[in-house]
Design an enzyme around this catalytic site. Structure first.
Site, short mmCIF file in Angstrom:
data_model
loop_
_atom_site.label_atom_id
_atom_site.label_comp_id
_atom_site.label_asym_id
_atom_site.label_seq_id
_atom_site.Cartn_x
_atom_site.Cartn_y
_atom_site.Cartn_z
N LYS A 8 45.75 39.66 39.14
CA LYS A 8 46.76 40.56 39.91
C LYS A 8 47.68 41.30 38.62
CE LYS A 8 46.47 39.61 44.28
NZ LYS A 8 46.53 40.78 45.33
N SER B 188 38.77 34.76 39.83
CA SER B 188 40.01 35.41 39.90
C SER B 188 41.34 34.76 39.44
CB SER B 188 40.32 36.01 41.26
OG SER B 188 40.32 34.77 42.21
#
Length: 328
Positions: A54, A306
């Site tokens: 992110k 991720s």
């Protein structure tokens, strides 16, 4: 390709965020290669500065703002990792950051955001409800909204992870990408399909309430009930007025795959025991799909891992197998 975000936007994002984010490792996995019968590599975004991919999108979007927009301060809704990334980038640039989250966000992620100096608002029992608080603060305080996925600069920033995969593994056949609102999947898919239409892009998500998967099945954005899941970072809706990620997922992604809570738990254990990697549930879904045989004949595969921002007490329970699918 028929979308508003172009390959050049990804390259511009990579130039913009250089020095602010890490080029994360692409590590060969002996255990998964043996299991699948084809080369498997793990793109370790779990080793990014804030523990997840992110940071790419949040940093790119914040740096792309003009001075007036930054001066007003920024706000975002988050299931944890976008908020942490936005708080980190804002602190580095001296910008006020406000993060709105629901009560479903794990306490470890909330505290990590507070520790970076951001203002935290907990509102409602879902990300959709937390978005109502975002709208109120934008309206009343004039804050600049930087959403977690459905934004051109966020998507372009996330897509830089795809450019790195192409740099490090140009022979890639299949890329497995965690799927939530679709910002990461859309950006990575754009990178892959721009390189070769033959590269297979698969979005992987949890069975318990993935709005993008349901929306693709319905042919339009739909709402789903947000449920507790080990893959908490993948929760939340995509917005019924979704402008970018739904259309990009429809046109650029070859398939979406669902994994169960038990399969996610197995993948977290596998990552720790076999890969020596701590990974959160959302980051483990690609590994889960391979272990469960959900992806047939993948060829040379890159699995985007991720994030690492799991509550460590939960991680210990999972690794010691003191967890069951009925007790998340």
């Amino acid at each position: 390709m028929n979308q508003d975000i172009r390959l050049i936007d990804l390259f511009q994002a990579r130039h913009r965020i250089r020095g602010h984010v890490l080029h994360t490792p692409l590590a060969a996995s002996t255990s998964l290669t043996r299991r699948v019968g084809a080369p498997v590599h793990l793109k370790l975004e779990c080793r990014q500065t804030t523990g997840s991919f992110k940071l790419r999108g949040a940093t790119n979007a914040l740096l792309a703002l003009d001075d007036a927009a930054r001066a007003r301060g920024v706000i975002g809704v988050s299931t944890g990792n976008h908020g942490r990334a936005l708080a980190h980038a804002a602190k580095r640039l001296g910008v006020r950051a406000v993060i709105c989250m629901s009560r479903l966000v794990p306490a470890n992620k909330v505290e990590a955001i507070r520790a970076l100096g951001a203002e935290v608002h907990i509102s409602g029992a879902s990300q959709d409800e937390a978005e109502l608080e975002v709208a109120r603060l934008v309206r009343e305080e004039g804050l600049t909204l930087l959403p977690p996925f459905d934004h051109p600069d966020v998507i372009a920033g996330q897509g830089t992870a795809g450019l790195e995969i192409l740099d490090d593994l140009p022979s890639v056949d299949t890329v497995l990408v965690p799927l939530s609102g679709g910002g990461l999947l859309a950006g990575v898919a754009l990178a892959m399909k721009s390189a070769s239409r033959d590269i297979r892009v698969v979005g992987v998500t949890m069975e318990r309430g993935c709005a993008m998967h349901a929306s693709i099945q319905a042919g339009r954005p739909v709402q789903v009930e947000e449920l507790e899941t080990l893959a908490d970072s993948l929760g939340g809706g995509i917005g019924l007025d979704n402008r970018y990620t739904f259309r990009m997922a429809q046109t650029l992604v070859d398939d979406t795959v669902l994994v169960s809570e038990a399969e996610i738990a197995d993948a977290i254990r596998h990552a720790y025991r076999e890969e020596q990697v701590i990974v959160e549930g959302a980051g483990a879904v690609g590994i889960a799909a391979l272990l469960a045989g959900r992806v047939a004949n993948p060829g040379t595969t890159a699995v985007l891992v991720s994030g690492a921002n799991i509550d460590m007490a939960l991680h210990r329970r999972l690794v010691c197998e003191e967890w069951n699918a009925g007790g998340t």
